[in-house]
Design a protein around this motif. Structure first.
Motif, short mmCIF file in Angstrom:
data_model
loop_
_atom_site.label_atom_id
_atom_site.label_comp_id
_atom_site.label_asym_id
_atom_site.label_seq_id
_atom_site.Cartn_x
_atom_site.Cartn_y
_atom_site.Cartn_z
N ARG A 73 44.84 31.87 26.22
CA ARG A 73 45.61 32.50 27.30
C ARG A 73 44.66 33.14 28.32
N GLU A 74 43.68 33.88 27.84
CA GLU A 74 42.73 34.53 28.74
C GLU A 74 41.92 33.51 29.54
N ALA A 75 41.52 32.41 28.91
CA ALA A 75 40.77 31.37 29.64
C ALA A 75 41.64 30.74 30.72
N HIS A 76 42.93 30.63 30.43
CA HIS A 76 43.85 30.10 31.45
C HIS A 76 43.96 31.10 32.61
N GLU A 77 44.14 32.38 32.29
CA GLU A 77 44.28 33.40 33.33
C GLU A 77 43.01 33.54 34.17
N GLU A 78 41.85 33.50 33.52
CA GLU A 78 40.59 33.81 34.20
C GLU A 78 39.86 32.59 34.75
N ASP A 113 35.83 22.62 22.50
CA ASP A 113 35.11 21.59 23.25
C ASP A 113 36.03 20.90 24.25
N VAL A 114 35.43 20.45 25.33
CA VAL A 114 36.10 19.58 26.30
C VAL A 114 35.19 18.37 26.51
N PRO A 115 35.76 17.22 26.90
CA PRO A 115 34.94 16.01 27.02
C PRO A 115 33.97 16.02 28.20
N ALA A 116 34.19 16.89 29.18
CA ALA A 116 33.30 16.99 30.35
C ALA A 116 33.52 18.36 30.98
N PRO A 117 32.53 18.87 31.72
CA PRO A 117 32.74 20.16 32.40
C PRO A 117 33.97 20.10 33.30
N LEU A 118 34.84 21.07 33.14
CA LEU A 118 36.09 21.12 33.89
C LEU A 118 35.91 21.86 35.22
N GLU A 119 36.75 21.50 36.18
CA GLU A 119 36.86 22.33 37.38
C GLU A 119 37.54 23.62 36.96
N THR A 120 37.10 24.73 37.49
CA THR A 120 37.68 26.02 37.12
C THR A 120 38.16 26.75 38.36
N VAL A 121 39.05 27.70 38.13
CA VAL A 121 39.62 28.51 39.21
C VAL A 121 39.49 29.97 38.80
N PRO A 122 38.54 30.71 39.39
CA PRO A 122 38.37 32.11 38.99
C PRO A 122 39.50 32.99 39.50
N ASN A 123 39.82 34.02 38.71
CA ASN A 123 40.78 35.02 39.19
C ASN A 123 39.99 36.24 39.67
N GLU A 125 39.09 38.84 38.29
CA GLU A 125 38.18 39.44 37.32
C GLU A 125 36.80 38.78 37.33
N SER A 126 36.66 37.71 38.09
CA SER A 126 35.41 36.94 38.11
C SER A 126 34.78 36.94 39.49
N SER A 127 33.47 37.15 39.54
CA SER A 127 32.72 36.90 40.76
C SER A 127 32.42 35.42 40.86
N GLU A 128 32.28 34.79 39.69
CA GLU A 128 31.93 33.37 39.63
C GLU A 128 32.18 32.85 38.23
N LEU A 129 32.49 31.57 38.14
CA LEU A 129 32.52 30.85 36.87
C LEU A 129 31.47 29.76 36.98
N ARG A 130 30.73 29.54 35.89
CA ARG A 130 29.65 28.55 35.96
C ARG A 130 29.43 27.91 34.60
N TRP A 131 29.20 26.58 34.62
CA TRP A 131 28.76 25.88 33.42
C TRP A 131 27.26 26.08 33.31
#
Length: 168
Positions: A73-78, A113-123, A125-131
């Motif tokens: 849930r938190e990963a979905h929100e953030e 795990d995911v099969p490839a790095p996903l596109e993400t959408v920060p909320n 609470e995040s300055s940035e999301l990064r693989w």
């Protein structure tokens, strides 16, 4: 929407921990060039607790949630990651604290795990999301709790071959 888990737990020595029912985070792995793995990290917003540090998407557990449900849930929100996109591999309790008045607090890291790095959408609470390549995580200014658990988490991920295909 605020859940019933939002709030601080205080330890016997006065330290505070977020999540009235504990907390959970998602260590999301994806294949990276050269056969290694990358993990999704969140650069915490400056206004947040331990702002400016890097950590996993995560937060407080609500009373009705398992650690896995809370982490997803938190990963979905953030980060905009959904449960359908990932395969949960295991969970690891990475911190436990005895609180005032017989309370107990724990932080559980859910490894998926995911099969490839996903596109993400920060909320907000995040300055940035990064693989970030697993071998480069420790080079970042990490949230103290995440920094303290990183060696333990690496030992666990070393025993889990990265799943490159989604199983239903």
């Amino acid at each position: 929407m605020r859940g019933d888990g939002d709030g601080w737990v205080f330890s016997d020595n006065g330290a505070r921990y977020w999540g009235r029912h504990g907390a959970a985070g998602l260590l999301l792995r994806a294949p990276w060039p050269g056969g290694s793995a990358a993990v999704l990290l969140q650069h915490r917003a400056p206004w947040s607790h331990q702002g400016g540090t890097w950590a996993l998407p995560g937060g407080a557990r609500d009373s009705h949630e398992t650690a896995e449900q809370a982490a997803v849930r938190e990963a979905h929100e953030e980060a905009g990651v959904t449960a359908e996109q990932l395969t949960v591999r295991t969970t690891v309790v990475t911190a436990e604290v005895a609180g005032i008045g017989g309370t107990h607090w724990s932080y559980t890291t859910v490894i998926a795990d995911v099969p490839a790095p996903l596109e993400t959408v920060p909320n907000r609470e995040s300055s940035e999301l990064r693989w970030v390549a697993e071998d480069e995580v420790a080079e970042l200014p990490l949230h103290p709790g995440f920094a303290a658990s990183w060696a333990q988490l690496r030992a666990v991920t070393a025993t889990l071959p990265l799943e490159r295909n989604r199983h239903q």
